[in-house]
Design a protein around this motif. Sequence first.
Motif, mmCIF file in Angstrom:
data_model
loop_
_atom_site.group_PDB
_atom_site.id
_atom_site.type_symbol
_atom_site.label_atom_id
_atom_site.label_comp_id
_atom_site.label_asym_id
_atom_site.label_seq_id
_atom_site.Cartn_x
_atom_site.Cartn_y
_atom_site.Cartn_z
ATOM 1 N N LEU A 160 0.835 -1.203 0.000
ATOM 2 C CA LEU A 160 0.000 0.000 0.000
ATOM 3 C C LEU A 160 0.866 1.249 0.000
ATOM 4 O O LEU A 160 0.557 2.241 -0.675
ATOM 5 N N ALA A 169 2.045 1.791 -3.386
ATOM 6 C CA ALA A 169 0.921 2.257 -4.210
ATOM 7 C C ALA A 169 0.678 3.747 -3.969
ATOM 8 O O ALA A 169 0.467 4.524 -4.916
ATOM 9 N N PHE A 170 0.747 4.160 -2.699
ATOM 10 C CA PHE A 170 0.613 5.595 -2.391
ATOM 11 C C PHE A 170 1.784 6.375 -2.982
ATOM 12 O O PHE A 170 1.617 7.493 -3.473
ATOM 13 N N TYR A 189 3.512 5.663 -5.655
ATOM 14 C CA TYR A 189 3.305 5.809 -7.101
ATOM 15 C C TYR A 189 2.249 6.891 -7.379
ATOM 16 O O TYR A 189 2.413 7.711 -8.295
#
Lengths: 584, 274
Positions: A2, A5-6, A8
């Motif tokens: 996560l 993902a944050f 990116y």
Amino acid sequence: MLLVAFAYAGGRTGAAWASTAYWVGQVVVYTPIVFRLLSRRLTGVTESFLLAMGLAVNQYMLKWMFSPDQFRFPDELQHWLSTTIVLETGRLFQPNSALPVAAHFPGLEEMGSALVSLTGLSVTDAGLLTAGVLRLVFVGALFMMVRRAGGSPSLAGATCAIYATALHYLFFNAMYIYQTAALPFLMLAIWATRSWRSREPGYVPYAVVGVASVAVVAVSHHITAMAMVGTLGLLALCDLVFPATHKRRSALALAVTAVVVVVAWVLLVANEIIDYLGAPLQSMLASLTQIFAGGGSKVSVAPGNPLWQLGIQAAALLSLLVLLARASWVALRKRERDAWQWAVLVGSVAFFATSGLRFVGAQGPELAGRASTFTYVPMSMLAAATIVDWRRGLRPHTWPGPLGRLTVNARWARPAPLGAAMATLLMLAARAGGWPPYWEHLPGKYLVSGFERSVVGENVTAAWWTGEALGWRNRFAADLSGATLVSTYGRQDPVGEAADLYYDPVWGLRDQQILQSLQIDYLWVDVRMSQQLPASGVYFVVDPKAQRHVTPVPLENLVKFDHIPGVNLVYDSGNIRIYDVRGA
Amino acid sequence: MRPAALHRDAVPVLAAVLAVVAAAAQWVPLPAVRVPTGLLLVFVLPGLALAAALFPGRVLSIVERLVLPPALSLAVLVLGGLGMFAAGIPLGRASWTALTTSVTVAAAVVARLRRDTAGTGSAAETAMFGRVLAVDREKMTVGAAVWRLAPLALAVLLIAGAGVLAMRSAGTGGEPFTGLSLVPSPAPDGQQQAPPQTPRTVQVAIRCEEGEATRYSLRIADPNGFERTFDVALEPGGRWSQTLEVPASGTVTADLFKNGGQAPYRSAHLAGVR
């Protein structure tokens, strides 16, 4: 995951915290897994295998999340086109102007097109799925190969985790490219070699798997095929030099089979590969000659990694060297007779030899990264084995009291904390020095010649337009990323050798001659070349000023085509302009 | 027959039955049916049956039994695809279905035939780095399974969340743009190029990717007085195109103005007959 993902998401909007989140996200998953794999509390094969596969899933997700909606790396786009051609024609070996040599190695395209045909998914989705499955099979095959070689669950898991620190592991070897298709079968061939004991009944199935794996590698990827010949040859040689109690000829048999199959494929089907691989080899040899003649290697003026990342890379290489030295010392002291152990040692030495390639010529770093995909397999086996046996090898309690308490007898010197710290260092070094390069660890705004960072909506739209409005197979001069896009989405014939057309400040006779000699029909001009230096060091596939750019291309050089008689500006989207130069 | 042996015997039969069902499902026009059955045919069933046929005994470890099916399935596609191509069979849905299904069924038959001759060899091997391999078989209790599945469920949730976030953010941060194109219209099939003095046909097109509804004004003109204008309003992702006749000689210029602007936002030009 996560966190990455944050990171990116933050990278896409230019958030300052994104880089920190990226690095933290890498560590918080990787380090605990390695710690557990090396821990004495590891419960056995199931846990070790699940941890190794869990890490593989995590690492593949990091790659997928970078670009979940489309392929962006040039090679992936080229294989996207190859797969599309197989689907359109129902035939293999069809020409692909984006990557002509790929037509002779259709393994990946067969997998991808079969998945598209049988599921109805898009080529992109099928490609992402295929690459993901291949990644998991590769890690699983590596795990079971180490187990068959006599490794404990901890060693097998740790080998997989340390291999995850190979320079090209995270992105390049997880892409939808032909090397990804071949790698698992290289591991499977080695596994079959190890499992195949010709003096026992029931060896035939292993021979079948081994030969099938050799065949799949040979028809899927040239470099992997050569690495397979080298690996099986090394294993056969070591088996001959250090014969086991019961004779094992499987490595020799499979090595001979591999040589026959690979040579036959190259000579009968893929002889184009000789020129394709010969050019970079000649370039590298020329650089080597220059170095040995005292001329040194060409120095790049392109910005390099930040200093802290270079420091981490140096420390990681040094730690691997320490592990290699220790393993070599132990093998010599014990007068080791195990053939595979010597093969692993020789392979690890090869890793350091190929690591030196990064200092040889302009293509050195890329070649070093490519080679490490193969040479890092024995290196990671050796590193994992040395770490697992670290403390026992050091013979604790034999060191003087205080020194022993602070070093070999200390809690930090146990394999789990020490190995996790070392593996984390290797992982950080691989992320810093591997693929993607440091300037595109995160997705974000457009970068000129920035590979994945150069594939944005405006360029993709223009590339599709060329195919729809101009028809296929026109000769298209373009910059590095433009050539990839027009040759794949646009189905054009790319010309990467026309840099001088863009560098010349004034249109002249020489430019006319370039147009004619290269038979150029259209020019793709990205005016952002006048705003940025090339992230990768080159503006064009063949760039006479490679790695020596200190200022962007002047805007006047790029817009001069507007006023040349007979040249038509047929497409304009602001940054991308396409000129029809057939009348020039 | 012991339950474990029964279980092993059932695998190839189950694979064969599933392969036939999946093959039939290939002609069901529902993605919810085609995708999972297609995935089974591509990644699982041929390899599962082949592994059972090649290794009918207890020679393989659990890890090997998990890794070999997808690997062998992919090998079937590569080698089988080459075989079909060599035989002149077009590669498509029917041929891939036939290949994967027939390999699965044939391997399942072989596995059934070999089940009685299967050995029970172990995978014990020589030492490497001082460690000796033994095929580990853990005893898994219900409690242990729950303890291990709970973190797995959490991991799946995290992966799903990260995936959704990645998909949503992938569409952000793009630069808005508008594309203008001006190209000669291709002559209809079988028709010769128009004579030099007759008007030529061109196609002009606009593609809006501005991120908001945009008004355009398009002026097409040449130096000899020819002029046509168009007012166009497009939503993001919208396209507009027009085919029109322009004079044969002289350079025709298309200037696109955005939201009432005075300077051309995009331009394109086509030279005429010289």
